[in-house]
Write an enzyme that holds these catalytic residues in place. Structure first.
Site, PDB file in Angstrom:
ATOM      1  N   ALA A   1       0.835  -1.204   0.000  1.00  0.00           N
ATOM      2  CA  ALA A   1       0.000   0.000   0.000  1.00  0.00           C
ATOM      3  C   ALA A   1       0.869   1.253   0.000  1.00  0.00           C
ATOM      4  CB  ALA A   1      -0.931  -0.012   1.203  1.00  0.00           C
ATOM      5  N   GLY A   2       1.853   1.306   0.868  1.00  0.00           N
ATOM      6  CA  GLY A   2       2.666   2.512   1.003  1.00  0.00           C
ATOM      7  C   GLY A   2       3.521   2.782  -0.217  1.00  0.00           C
TER       8      GLY A   2
ATOM      9  N   ARG B   1     -10.793 -21.356   6.918  1.00  0.00           N
ATOM     10  CA  ARG B   1      -9.679 -21.201   7.849  1.00  0.00           C
ATOM     11  C   ARG B   1     -10.102 -21.178   9.307  1.00  0.00           C
ATOM     12  NH1 ARG B   1      -6.118 -16.404   4.897  1.00  0.00           N
ATOM     13  NH2 ARG B   1      -5.318 -17.715   3.224  1.00  0.00           N
TER      14      ARG B   1
ATOM     15  N   GLU C   1      -3.614  -3.107   5.216  1.00  0.00           N
ATOM     16  CA  GLU C   1      -4.018  -3.847   6.422  1.00  0.00           C
ATOM     17  C   GLU C   1      -4.228  -2.901   7.600  1.00  0.00           C
ATOM     18  OE1 GLU C   1      -1.345  -7.068   7.413  1.00  0.00           O
ATOM     19  OE2 GLU C   1      -2.531  -7.682   9.139  1.00  0.00           O
TER      20      GLU C   1
END
Lengths: 266, 230, 641
Positions: free
Chosen positions: C48-49, C334, C429
């Protein structure tokens, strides 16, 4: 099991460093090398001493942060394994391990086992990319890329930038790292338009950083945790030859290597 | 560029010759020229096994080339000079690249030949100088009463009859073998030719070519010492 | 305490298919010539960054990007193995943007925001194109087209991958784009720099205080907007699949400056990790979920059975997933697989030295398909397992155990990815928005890149053009105050000079949170955990031992600051888990289960985002609710019997 760790201790580049031997008595064979250092560090802190500084992050062999020499071999004796995944069962009870940082003029020393690998970032800045801005990409399937081409590109692209190649090379050459990126992008059709220019610029930066020359002996690929083949260096040489030949009077500048950590802004 | 020196891109790029890759390419090309010479020279020398006349005729033929011979010699000298200058410059640079040596360092992947190029090179150079003085200029001719301008066969036999001349020659040729063992495949790598399937074959070939060349050269002093050629 | 402020996500009206188009058209633009006058801070250099920094740099903004590692290429996105989803429908198997949207909302157990998820599915197709153009070596067919595989139980093949290193290749693509902008002078990179505080002036995020981890120097960076892309907080549990450096400090300090923290209790536990081998263990290693396609999971029927697996006869083995879920067997989602593994281990039937592990057995598959086929499918995973455990999974069953590996919760953001502090944007996140209570496989990479490449470049421009942040300098009183507070915080940590190491506190915190706020939770356990965490916090500030000083590389000091925040965040997670009286996705409250023992959602009372506001260190946090509406995907009960 019991081990002796002889570790390079040096507080900063300005002070003199030395080897200090630490006995570690409760080594579990299942531990990783870094966990063994964790255990040592816990005991050092409890004794009021400074812990050993070492680089680490993902601890699953992919981020490329960790790495040091273990008794003369970058990342230790196990092939294709970074120190974070190197378990102590590969050593014998009573072994003495010598831990030493990467030694290279282009990787300025920071502390204990930590060095500064920003030279690698600057090599990438000098052309280790495809010049495509966000938004103007064609459909992913517009340009077919054969499976074997994609596989070869992936072999080169697997580099984690840990610096073991430089550390192991008797000449301190960064040819494997630089070659891996030149090969990865040069093999793919997406990277072709900049192929020559990329090689010339990245080689120029590699030179400016002060890395040594490649003598084709393959120590780098022998310690590479991702087993990047020597083929990528030939690729770099080839692209550089073509690039240097076809280049037309363009002035190619390189980036002055940073030697300190005082960030100056534009 | 890195934030630490958010300055202008002031450092000019190295020229082809300045760059390590460029120098290695020059070493590869000059190495290839010298390799061709080594083969030609060996084929010429092996004529000693045919007859004294054959070798001397060959030698006279070479000398009769006149200016052409000097052109070839010029190319060879230039190749040697470039090969050596590049090596020395690279070696100095490589030393600077690791100012602090490791307390402990092991080799994991390279052969003895790969790692001894820096040693085999200068010794071969010393040998070549000795060799030229002995057989070309004739200023050094241990074992022979006098150097013969016309009878190369005599020069060879009398020279190699001295045990230490032969020993020095054999030792140098073995080092040349080592040098070639690495150099023959390495020159391809330096100009960008490497293939996972073909390069291992090339390395094998390099080993055998190096052995053959070494054996070929060594056969002459051995034959002289053994008395097969006299 | 429940707050009264209304949380407005600002979702565009009209059909969901056109929401993003409409939003983009409604946005104000920044004149190209004015972009370079705006400074933007991006904290974090993961998917993302890095993608945000690169893209904003390309647009002409003056970007400063911070990461605590020595290089942006080390961010933990690099460790993602499996792949990235995209609704390309290249396989002609019925995929579509709508189906990806539907699967993600349902997989998130109806606790995510529909409009955000739809946009994510729309962007997924552009991500693949962009990455291919950057030279990401995705797996290909012989004919040259992109290869796909199915993943995480999806019924279509929509996962793109690059061997087992998809995250690495996507991150390197973004990293290279970032370095290109660094070279162009558009982005200034600050490696080994950790954000320690957010500077808020007149209600707007205007800068950060960062510490240079090498020199120890603190510095103030002012800007027109701050973008946090600092990843998740799985390391609250100490043992997780996160990198050792992954931390919550940036988002936690932003929370303390007024940003709301949403759904902190939504954490995901991955069922197939290599089990813990001892107390020294520092992290857990994930094995790809795909192993469950051919492996059979079992434990001995008898408690404390110490025989070797091969000596346990067939009728003394309990293939508990196949027994309990005949329809899905070993392929249950999961959360279900993880909870059941914990349950059998709690019964004392776990395997291995520690008793915390279950077998994942390939002997049937090898008998049926041959060792060669298994080697082709899972060779690299088997090798990795053998490297770590020294056991040959072709001969001995693997031992696996669940581990924390993703956090769905994070700072609350609206449709523009802006937090409750104007000018503070949160990506990847670190925000809460797209995965609800459970994330589907191969969608974390998708979200990080969607936020960075295709959302923030629009929304940050809209903010700058409409909010028109005034000029401020680093000598503003708020900036000086934040700087001084950070300095004091560091001095305080060094001054404790107690007996215990940071790691020992972290380990203890991890155990508390894992036991009581991990795979299954109870009101009583959570209350007890809150008490224990408060006591631990007390002790931390009295008995911590940080050696060294603050003026050089001091890894203990870095950890101490992060663990101080983890302790507080751990408490908030428990508070949130206690407040949410239902089970959904990764949040399983034992009191709320169906008669068959499955998660029982309570849509009537808990169909909302729980966003918590900071009210001071001595006060309980304040709860704000963003109601969730499901106009397209209607909530239903999951069943795997």
């Amino acid at each position: 099991m019991k081990l002796k760790l002889t570790i390079w201790r040096q507080k900063n580049p300005g002070t003199k460093g030395k080897f200090v031997t630490y006995p570690v008595n409760d080594v579990n064979p299942e531990m990783s090398m870094l966990e063994c250092l964790d255990v040592l560090n816990e005991s050092l802190i409890e004794r009021g001493e400074e812990p050993v500084a070492f680089e680490h992050d993902c601890r699953e062999g992919i981020c490329g942060s960790c790495g040091f020499m273990i008794s003369g071999v970058a990342h230790g004796p196990q092939p294709a394994t970074t120190v974070c995944q190197l378990t102590m069962r590969h050593f014998k009870d009573g072994d003495e391990l010598v831990l030493e940082p990467w030694r290279s003029a282009s990787f300025p020393f920071v502390k204990d086992l930590v060095v500064d690998r920003r030279a690698f970032d600057r090599i990438i800045q000098s052309g280790g990319y495809v010049s495509v801005s966000t938004g103007n990409a064609p459909d992913g399937n517009d340009i077919p890329v054969g499976k074997e081409i994609a596989d070869r590109a992936m072999d080169a692209a697997a580099c984690i930038g840990c610096g073991a190649c430089v550390a192991a090379c008797p000449n301190g050459s960064a040819a494997l790292f630089t070659g891996a990126k030149i090969a990865h992008l040069g093999i793919l059709p997406q990277g072709k338009p900049e192929q020559d220019r990329r090689a010339v610029r990245m080689v120029a930066q590699m030179h400016t950083e002060g890395f040594g020359s490649c003598t084709n002996i393959g120590e780098c690929t022998g310690v590479c945790p991702k087993e990047i083949p020597l083929e990528v260096i030939a690729r770099m040489n080839r692209d550089y030859l073509f690039g240097a030949w076809t280049e037309r009077s363009e002035v190619i500048n390189t980036i002055a290597p940073a030697t300190d950590w005082n960030f100056r802004e534009k | 560029m890195s934030a630490a020196v958010a300055g202008p891109h002031t450092n000019r790029a190295p020229s082809f010759w300045q760059s390590t890759n460029g120098k290695k390419a020059v070493m590869a090309v000059t190495g290839a020229i010298l390799f061709l010479f080594i083969i030609g020279h060996l084929l010429g020398n092996l004529q000693i096994f045919e007859s004294r006349e054959r070798l001397n005729t060959y030698s006279h033929f070479l000398k009769s080339l006149g200016e052409l011979l000097w052109i070839v010699r010029g190319v060879l000298i230039l190749a040697v000079v470039l090969h050596i200058v590049a090596t020395v410059q690279l070696a100095l640079r490589n030393r600077k690249a690791r100012p602090i040596a490791y307390a402990k360092k092991k080799s994991v992947n390279s052969s003895y030949a790969d790692r001894t190029m820096y040693w085999s090179g200068p010794i071969i150079l010393a040998f070549v100088i000795f060799h030229l003085l002995e057989f070309t200029a004739g200023t050094l001719h241990p074992g022979a009463a006098a150097f013969s301008e016309h009878d190369v066969y005599y020069n060879v036999v009398s020279g190699f009859s001295v045990w230490w001349v032969s020993a020095w020659y054999i030792f140098s040729m073995i080092l040349l073998g080592f040098h070639l063992r690495h150099g023959i495949w390495s020159m391809f790598q330096s100009v960008g030719i490497n293939h996972p399937r073909h390069t291992p074959l090339l390395k094998q070939a390099a080993l055998w070519i190096a052995i053959l060349i070494t054996a070929g050269y060594i056969s002459i002093p051995v034959s002289v010492l053994a008395g097969w050629v006299r | 305490m429940t707050g009264t402020m209304k949380l407005d996500a600002g979702i565009p009206s009209g059909p969901i298919e056109q929401a993003w188009d409409k939003a983009r058209f409604d946005m104000k633009l920044v004149n190209p010539a004015n972009k370079r006058r705006h400074t933007l801070l991006v904290v974090g250099s993961g998917l993302a960054g890095a993608s945000a920094s690169a893209t904003l740099g390309e647009l002409g903004y003056n970007v400063k990007c911070f990461c605590f590692q020595d290089s942006p290429r080390r961010a933990h996105s690099i460790a993602a193995q499996g792949g990235i989803n995209a609704a390309k429908n290249y396989q002609n198997d019925g995929d579509s943007i709508y189906r990806l949207f539907y699967d993600t909302v349902k997989g998130g157990d109806f606790r995510s925001r529909e409009a955000n998820v739809y946009r994510l599915a729309q962007n997924s197709v552009h991500i693949i194109d962009q990455c291919v153009a950057q030279g990401v070596p995705f797996a290909r067919e012989y004919g040259g087209s992109l290869e796909n595989r199915s993943f995480g139980g999806a019924q279509v093949s929509r996962t793109f991958y690059a061997r087992g290193q998809t995250g690495q290749q996507l991150l390197l693509g973004a990293y290279q784009a970032l370095e290109r902008q660094v070279d162009a002078g558009q982005v200034t990179m600050f490696p080994r720099s950790e954000m320690l505080d957010l500077i808020v002036i007149d209600g707007q995020a205007r800068g950060i205080v960062a510490r240079n981890l090498i020199t120890g120097q603190l510095s103030v960076h002012m800007a027109d907007a701050v973008i946090l892309a600092t990843g998740g907080y799985g390391n609250v549990y100490y043992l997780s699949t996160n990198a050792k450096g992954s931390n919550a400090t940036a988002i936690w300090r932003a929370y303390k400056r007024g940003a709301l923290f949403a759904n902190p209790c939504f954490t995901q536990i991955h069922p197939t990790c290599i089990p813990v081998s001892g107390d020294y263990q520092s992290k857990l290693t994930l094995m790809s979920e795909s192993l469950r396609n051919d492996g059979r999971i079992w434990v001995p029927k008898k408690k404390g059975d110490k025989r070797r697996p091969n000596e346990i006869p067939e009728d003394e083995r309990d293939y508990y997933l196949e027994r309990k879920y005949p329809a899905f067997g070993n392929l249950v989602p999961r959360d279900v697989a993880s909870r059941n593994a914990k349950a059998v281990c709690d019964e004392g039937r776990g395997v291995g030295e520690t008793g915390l592990g279950v077998y994942l057995d390939f002997s049937d598959a090898i008998r049926r398909l041959g060792e060669q086929t298994i080697r082709e499918r899972y060779g690299n995973l088997f090798d990795m397992y053998q490297r770590i455990t020294d056991e040959d999974p072709y001969k001995v069953p693997m031992r696996i155990y669940p581990a924390i590996h993703y956090t769905m919760g994070g700072l609350w953001v609206d449709y523009q990815l802006q937090s409750t502090i104007p000018g503070l944007f949160v990506l990847g996140e670190a925000n809460f928005s797209d995965h609800g209570a459970n994330r589907l496989g191969a969608s974390a990479l998708m979200q990080g890149l969607s936020d960075g490449y295709f959302i923030i470049p629009y929304t940050v421009g809209n903010y700058l053009a409409s909010a028109k942040p005034a000029k401020v300098t680093g000598s503003h009183p708020e900036a000086l105050a934040a700087f001084a507070a950070t300095q004091q915080g560091i001095a305080k940590l060094l001054a404790i000079k107690g007996k215990r190491t940071v790691d020992s506190f972290h380990r203890e915190l991890g155990k508390i949170v894992w036991d009581d706020c991990g795979m299954s939770r109870t009101a009583a356990g959570l209350k007890e955990a809150i008490g224990k965490i408060r006591a631990l916090r007390e002790e931390f500030w009295q008995n911590l031992n940080v050696p060294g000083s603050s003026d050089d590389l001091n890894q203990s000091l870095e950890k101490a600051a992060r663990v101080a925040d983890f302790i507080e965040l751990g408490e908030l997670m428990c508070i949130d888990a206690l407040e949410r009286n239902e089970s959904c996705g990764g949040h399983f409250r034992e009191e709320y289960q169906t008669p068959e023992g499955e998660a029982q959602r309570d849509d009537q009372h808990y169909s909302y985002v729980a966003a918590w506001g900071y009210t001071g260190s001595a006060n309980p946090p304040e709860l704000y609710k963003e109601p969730l509406e499901f106009a397209y995907v209607h909530p239903s009960q999951r069943s795997y019997k």
